[in-house]
Each structure stands twice: as structure tokens, then as C-alpha cells.
Design an enzyme around this catalytic site. Sequence first.
Site, PDB file in Angstrom:
ATOM      1  N   ARG A  50       0.864  -1.186   0.000  1.00  0.00           N
ATOM      2  CA  ARG A  50       0.000   0.000   0.000  1.00  0.00           C
ATOM      3  C   ARG A  50       0.900   1.236   0.000  1.00  0.00           C
ATOM      4  O   ARG A  50       1.986   1.232   0.589  1.00  0.00           O
ATOM      5  CB  ARG A  50      -0.896   0.018   1.235  1.00  0.00           C
ATOM      6  CG  ARG A  50      -1.839   1.210   1.247  1.00  0.00           C
ATOM      7  CD  ARG A  50      -2.717   1.243   2.465  1.00  0.00           C
ATOM      8  NE  ARG A  50      -3.558   2.433   2.437  1.00  0.00           N
ATOM      9  CZ  ARG A  50      -4.069   3.001   3.497  1.00  0.00           C
ATOM     10  NH1 ARG A  50      -3.859   2.484   4.702  1.00  0.00           N
ATOM     11  NH2 ARG A  50      -4.809   4.084   3.385  1.00  0.00           N
ATOM     12  N   HIS A  51       0.439   2.289  -0.619  1.00  0.00           N
ATOM     13  CA  HIS A  51       1.179   3.552  -0.664  1.00  0.00           C
ATOM     14  C   HIS A  51       1.436   4.105   0.741  1.00  0.00           C
ATOM     15  O   HIS A  51       0.768   3.732   1.713  1.00  0.00           O
ATOM     16  CB  HIS A  51       0.421   4.595  -1.488  1.00  0.00           C
ATOM     17  CG  HIS A  51      -0.901   4.963  -0.900  1.00  0.00           C
ATOM     18  ND1 HIS A  51      -1.036   5.832   0.156  1.00  0.00           N
ATOM     19  CD2 HIS A  51      -2.153   4.559  -1.216  1.00  0.00           C
ATOM     20  CE1 HIS A  51      -2.310   5.961   0.465  1.00  0.00           C
ATOM     21  NE2 HIS A  51      -3.018   5.188  -0.359  1.00  0.00           N
ATOM     22  N   GLY A  52       2.364   5.037   0.836  1.00  0.00           N
ATOM     23  CA  GLY A  52       2.667   5.711   2.102  1.00  0.00           C
ATOM     24  C   GLY A  52       1.577   6.711   2.475  1.00  0.00           C
ATOM     25  O   GLY A  52       0.619   6.952   1.733  1.00  0.00           O
TER      26      GLY A  52
ATOM     27  N   THR B  94      -0.747   9.856   3.302  1.00  0.00           N
ATOM     28  CA  THR B  94      -1.139  11.136   2.709  1.00  0.00           C
ATOM     29  C   THR B  94      -1.817  11.978   3.788  1.00  0.00           C
ATOM     30  O   THR B  94      -2.144  11.480   4.872  1.00  0.00           O
ATOM     31  CB  THR B  94      -2.141  10.941   1.539  1.00  0.00           C
ATOM     32  OG1 THR B  94      -3.379  10.460   2.078  1.00  0.00           O
ATOM     33  CG2 THR B  94      -1.597  10.003   0.481  1.00  0.00           C
TER      34      THR B  94
ATOM     35  N   TRP C  39      -4.846  13.054   3.763  1.00  0.00           N
ATOM     36  CA  TRP C  39      -6.185  12.548   4.033  1.00  0.00           C
ATOM     37  C   TRP C  39      -6.149  11.284   4.881  1.00  0.00           C
ATOM     38  O   TRP C  39      -7.086  11.028   5.631  1.00  0.00           O
ATOM     39  CB  TRP C  39      -6.940  12.303   2.734  1.00  0.00           C
ATOM     40  CG  TRP C  39      -7.524  13.565   2.145  1.00  0.00           C
ATOM     41  CD1 TRP C  39      -7.205  14.855   2.478  1.00  0.00           C
ATOM     42  CD2 TRP C  39      -8.508  13.656   1.129  1.00  0.00           C
ATOM     43  NE1 TRP C  39      -7.925  15.737   1.730  1.00  0.00           N
ATOM     44  CE2 TRP C  39      -8.743  15.020   0.879  1.00  0.00           C
ATOM     45  CE3 TRP C  39      -9.209  12.718   0.392  1.00  0.00           C
ATOM     46  CZ2 TRP C  39      -9.656  15.463  -0.068  1.00  0.00           C
ATOM     47  CZ3 TRP C  39     -10.118  13.161  -0.558  1.00  0.00           C
ATOM     48  CH2 TRP C  39     -10.343  14.522  -0.778  1.00  0.00           C
ATOM     49  N   ASN C  40      -5.085  10.486   4.801  1.00  0.00           N
ATOM     50  CA  ASN C  40      -4.957   9.349   5.716  1.00  0.00           C
ATOM     51  C   ASN C  40      -4.894   9.866   7.149  1.00  0.00           C
ATOM     52  O   ASN C  40      -5.561   9.333   8.039  1.00  0.00           O
ATOM     53  CB  ASN C  40      -3.694   8.530   5.443  1.00  0.00           C
ATOM     54  CG  ASN C  40      -3.682   7.829   4.109  1.00  0.00           C
ATOM     55  OD1 ASN C  40      -2.627   7.713   3.494  1.00  0.00           O
ATOM     56  ND2 ASN C  40      -4.819   7.342   3.640  1.00  0.00           N
TER      57      ASN C  40
ATOM     58  N   GLY D  30     -10.217   8.063  -2.638  1.00  0.00           N
ATOM     59  CA  GLY D  30     -10.201   7.139  -3.755  1.00  0.00           C
ATOM     60  C   GLY D  30      -9.425   7.725  -4.911  1.00  0.00           C
ATOM     61  O   GLY D  30      -8.251   7.459  -5.096  1.00  0.00           O
TER      62      GLY D  30
ATOM     63  N   GLU E 241      -7.326   3.239  -7.067  1.00  0.00           N
ATOM     64  CA  GLU E 241      -8.226   2.991  -5.938  1.00  0.00           C
ATOM     65  C   GLU E 241      -9.684   3.036  -6.389  1.00  0.00           C
ATOM     66  O   GLU E 241     -10.017   3.592  -7.434  1.00  0.00           O
ATOM     67  CB  GLU E 241      -7.975   4.032  -4.833  1.00  0.00           C
ATOM     68  CG  GLU E 241      -8.822   3.881  -3.586  1.00  0.00           C
ATOM     69  CD  GLU E 241      -8.677   2.550  -2.846  1.00  0.00           C
ATOM     70  OE1 GLU E 241      -9.126   1.523  -3.383  1.00  0.00           O
ATOM     71  OE2 GLU E 241      -8.154   2.556  -1.709  1.00  0.00           O
TER      72      GLU E 241
END
Length: 176
Positions: free
Chosen positions: A7-9, A11, A13-14, A21, A81
Site C-alpha cells: 500500500r502507498h505511504g 497522505t 487525508w490518511n 479514492g 483505488e
Amino acid sequence: MRLYVARHGQTRWNLENRVCGRTDLPLTEVGLEQAQLLARRTKDLKIDVIISSPMLRARQTAEPAAQIHGLKIMVDDRLIEQDYGIYEGVSRFDEGFLANKRHFAFRYPGGESMMDVAHRVYGFLEEIIEKYVGKNVLLVCHGGICRVIRTYFEDMTNEEYFQYSEENANIRSYEL
């Protein structure tokens, strides 16, 4: 053949617990550090091919691993996504979002259903299994896509699927 899925690192918004998405956000400083850590974790793995989602956050996460392995990143739109439609950018704890998330065959209003996503991701997996026989492939994608990929290899109950979440920059391995 071994398939590695990351999974990406992180952000912004995380950090803010917002549904992300198709909004094309970059990694945070922590996310860039996580990408470097992911690359170090892959250093001793034999990786022949790296394929990334077209989203910036995934490509930024894939770059350090590509440098370590001396590979170019291939991009495939099927790793993008899920399209969460009207729920893009809302709180991950939004009641409407969570209700829709429990109904796999329902499309998010203005977006995709989980069945839509599984259709494109399963087709992609079957294609790379045929195309890269005997090679090890690293996929860098998104939490929702990681969840679908896991179901290709492991059965999950509806509740397990609903609750499952992959950590940022985590990597899983599947033997084919």
C-alpha cells in the site's frame, strides 16, 4: 512466482481519516519516509517487475524500490483505488459511507461497487500471472485494492472484509 503487494505511504487525508479514492494526493513527509522504509524492506527480495497505480501517492511510494532494484515503474490503471463517488473526501466514519461499504454489490453513488473493483483487479491479476511466469512482481497500490487482492488468495467473511485495513507502506507476499 511471488507477488508482493504494498500500500502507498501516508497522505494528508490518511492523517485526517478521510475517504480517498481518486483524489490525487502526494505523500506527506512521513509517507516519503515510509516509501524509503518499504524500499529497504525489499532490498533483499528478488523483484523483477514493479507495477504501480497511476495515482501520485502510489508512484511516489514505488520510486525508492525501483531505484534500489534498478527497475522502471510500469503503471496500470486497473490498480487505481476504488471510486467512492459522493463519499470522496468525507470522514471514514461517515454513517452513509460505512453503510454503503457493507453492501459489496452496491455502487457508491457516483462511483464503483466492490464487485466492480474485484472484476478489474482479478482480471489484472490473472493477466500478470500469465505474463510474468517465473518472475517476482511488486504491486504498489491502495488500501481498497490490497483488500481485493487479498481475497484473490484468501477467503474472508463479509465482516472480515469490511474490517480489513492495510497499513500505509506495508507489504504482503503471495506465492503463485
